[in-house]
Structures are given as structure tokens and as C-alpha cells.
Design a protein around this motif. Structure first.
Motif, short mmCIF file in Angstrom:
data_model
loop_
_atom_site.label_atom_id
_atom_site.label_comp_id
_atom_site.label_asym_id
_atom_site.label_seq_id
_atom_site.Cartn_x
_atom_site.Cartn_y
_atom_site.Cartn_z
N VAL A 11 0.85 -1.18 0.00
CA VAL A 11 0.00 0.00 0.00
C VAL A 11 0.89 1.22 0.00
O VAL A 11 1.93 1.25 0.64
CB VAL A 11 -0.93 0.01 1.24
N THR A 23 -3.29 -7.59 8.04
CA THR A 23 -4.10 -8.52 7.26
C THR A 23 -4.09 -9.89 7.93
O THR A 23 -3.04 -10.42 8.29
CB THR A 23 -3.55 -8.65 5.83
N LYS A 28 -9.67 -10.48 6.14
CA LYS A 28 -9.84 -10.58 4.70
C LYS A 28 -11.19 -11.20 4.35
O LYS A 28 -11.84 -10.79 3.38
CB LYS A 28 -8.71 -11.44 4.09
N GLN A 31 -13.82 -8.45 4.83
CA GLN A 31 -13.76 -7.49 3.73
C GLN A 31 -14.33 -8.08 2.44
O GLN A 31 -14.99 -7.39 1.67
CB GLN A 31 -12.30 -7.06 3.52
N ARG A 35 -17.73 -6.76 0.31
CA ARG A 35 -17.58 -6.30 -1.07
C ARG A 35 -18.36 -7.15 -2.07
O ARG A 35 -18.54 -6.74 -3.22
CB ARG A 35 -16.11 -6.29 -1.47
N PHE A 178 -13.17 1.50 5.45
CA PHE A 178 -12.59 1.49 4.10
C PHE A 178 -12.32 2.93 3.66
O PHE A 178 -13.17 3.80 3.85
CB PHE A 178 -13.56 0.86 3.09
N THR A 180 -10.34 5.20 0.22
CA THR A 180 -9.61 5.17 -1.03
C THR A 180 -8.26 5.85 -0.84
O THR A 180 -8.08 6.65 0.08
CB THR A 180 -10.39 5.91 -2.13
N GLU A 200 -8.66 -1.05 5.57
CA GLU A 200 -8.15 -1.25 4.21
C GLU A 200 -8.14 0.06 3.44
O GLU A 200 -9.07 0.85 3.53
CB GLU A 200 -9.03 -2.27 3.48
N HIS A 202 -8.17 1.03 -0.40
CA HIS A 202 -8.41 0.34 -1.66
C HIS A 202 -9.27 1.22 -2.56
O HIS A 202 -10.07 2.02 -2.08
CB HIS A 202 -9.13 -0.99 -1.40
N HIS A 203 -9.12 1.04 -3.87
CA HIS A 203 -9.90 1.82 -4.83
C HIS A 203 -11.35 1.36 -4.91
O HIS A 203 -12.23 2.13 -5.30
CB HIS A 203 -9.27 1.73 -6.22
#
Length: 217
Positions: A11, A23, A28, A31, A35, A178, A180, A200, A202-203
Motif C-alpha cells: 500500500v 491482514t 480478509k 472485507q 464487497r 474502508f 480510497t 483497508e 483500496h480503490h
């Protein structure tokens, strides 16, 4: 539990004040479920609450402790720790309210304030509609709760209000599920002394239930 170093987890490095939960298979899995577009609403809420609890628990680890000695039922002395006084939670309405129960489950007597920030439909500029805090919030450590950051605009505005109430930037810890990379950069650039704890960076945003359950900026 050691927090992840973003530079070693693939990251981008956003600075030492952005911390990511390490993690694990459990995190995980949570998450992944959040998602998955096939996750039902009831399952989303159940597993979101589990992830919220993990984030809140680790956020509390960032608060200051002091040493203490207690006497056990057998009369022995135990060298322990206790939270220093002067902590509170602040949720950014409405999505941050989903994290309030997790905080109360860990600290049942903690005081919780609220900030309502709305974005203009055309300009997307954030404005504060409502704010209610403990009277002595300027002397407290603040756990600011906001689950999903896409742009960071809402959090930036909320922190500005806290600073207007004389809360020191370094006394604010953002508890987040979460965010971005764009939001992480924006918030850390605006408030480099504030801490962010997230599960996290993340995009990809959570599924449609996440948008409805939490909302997003």
C-alpha cells in the motif's frame, strides 16, 4: 496485535499517522463478504458490525493508558493498566452512527457527540448542518467515527469543526473501515497530525448495501 506498515504491505505510504489493521484471514474474509454483490442486507450488517468491532478495539489501543495496581480476590497485587480520563467518541451522521454501538460495547460509559455534514448536490462542497459535543471536548481525546471515505471531504469538514471547538489535531483518531487512496492523501495532507485507523485502503468501494447502510462522501 501489531499494526501494518503500509510501505511493507503493498500500500502506498501515506505517513506514519495512517495505520492499517494487519491482514489476517478473518479480516480478509470480512472485507470479502462486505464487497460481494451477492451478500444479503442482513449478512452485510452482521459482518460489518464484526469488522467495526475490530477497528474500534484497535482504535482504543491508540488512546493513552496509565499504570495502576489493583487487589485481586485472593489479596494479591496486580500491576495493570487503565485508560486515562478524557476520551470521547464523535460520529459523523448518519454513517458514523453505525459504529457507535461497537464503541459502547467496549466503553459503555463513554460520551458520544455528533456532527452532521451534507454535500451540495451540484458543487459537492461539504457544509456542517449540526454539531453537538461534550462541553469539555477540547480537553479530550476524540475517536471520530466514519466508515467509508471516498473523497475525504466530509471528514476534512468534520475535523475543521472539532478544531473550531479547540480540539487539538493530534488528539483526534479517525476510526474507519474502508478508504480510497485519494481520501487518505486528502485527509492526511489537510491534517498531518491526526491519526487514521482503517481496515483497508483500496480503490474499490463496498457493495451497494454498503452504500445504503453507511453512505459515502
Amino acid at each position: 496485535m501489531k499494526l501494518s506498515d503500509s510501505k511493507h504491505d503493498g500500500v502506498e505510504d501515506f505517513g506514519e499517522n495512517l495505520k492499517v489493521l494487519p491482514t489476517s484471514d478473518q479480516i480478509k474474509e470480512l472485507q470479502t463478504i462486505l464487497r460481494d454483490r451477492n451478500t444479503t442486507r442482513s449478512d452485510f450488517k452482521f459482518y460489518a458490525d464484526r469488522l467495526i468491532r475490530l477497528v474500534i478495539e484497535e482504535s482504543l489501543n491508540q488512546l493513552p493508558f496509565s499504570k495502576c495496581v489493583v487487589t485481586t480476590p485472593t489479596g494479591a497485587s496486580y500491576q495493570g493498566l487503565k485508560y486515562q480520563k478524557g476520551n470521547c467518541g464523535v460520529s459523523i451522521v448518519r454513517s458514523g452512527e453505525a459504529m457507535e454501538q461497537g464503541l459502547r460495547d467496549c466503553c459503555r460509559s463513554i460520551r458520544i457527540g455528533k456532527i452532521l455534514v451534507e454535500s451540495d448536490a451540484d458543487t459537492h462542497e461539504a457544509r456542517v448542518v449540526y454539531a453537538r459535543f461534550p462541553e469539555d471536548i477540547s480537553r479530550r481525546k476524540v475517536l471520530l467515527m466514519y466508515p467509508i471515505m471516498s473523497t475525504g471531504n466530509t471528514v476534512i469538514k468534520a475535523v475543521a469543526v472539532l478544531k473550531e471547538h479547540n480540539v487539538a489535531e493530534e488528539n483526534i483518531i479517525l476510526s474507519n473501515l474502508f478508504c480510497t487512496p485519494f481520501a487518505a492523501k486528502s485527509v492526511m495532507a489537510a491534517y498531518p497530525q491526526m491519526q487514521i485507523l482503517t481496515s483497508e485502503v483500496h480503490h474499490v468501494a463496498p457493495n451497494h448495501f454498503g452504500q445504503k447502510y453507511f453512505g459515502t462522501d
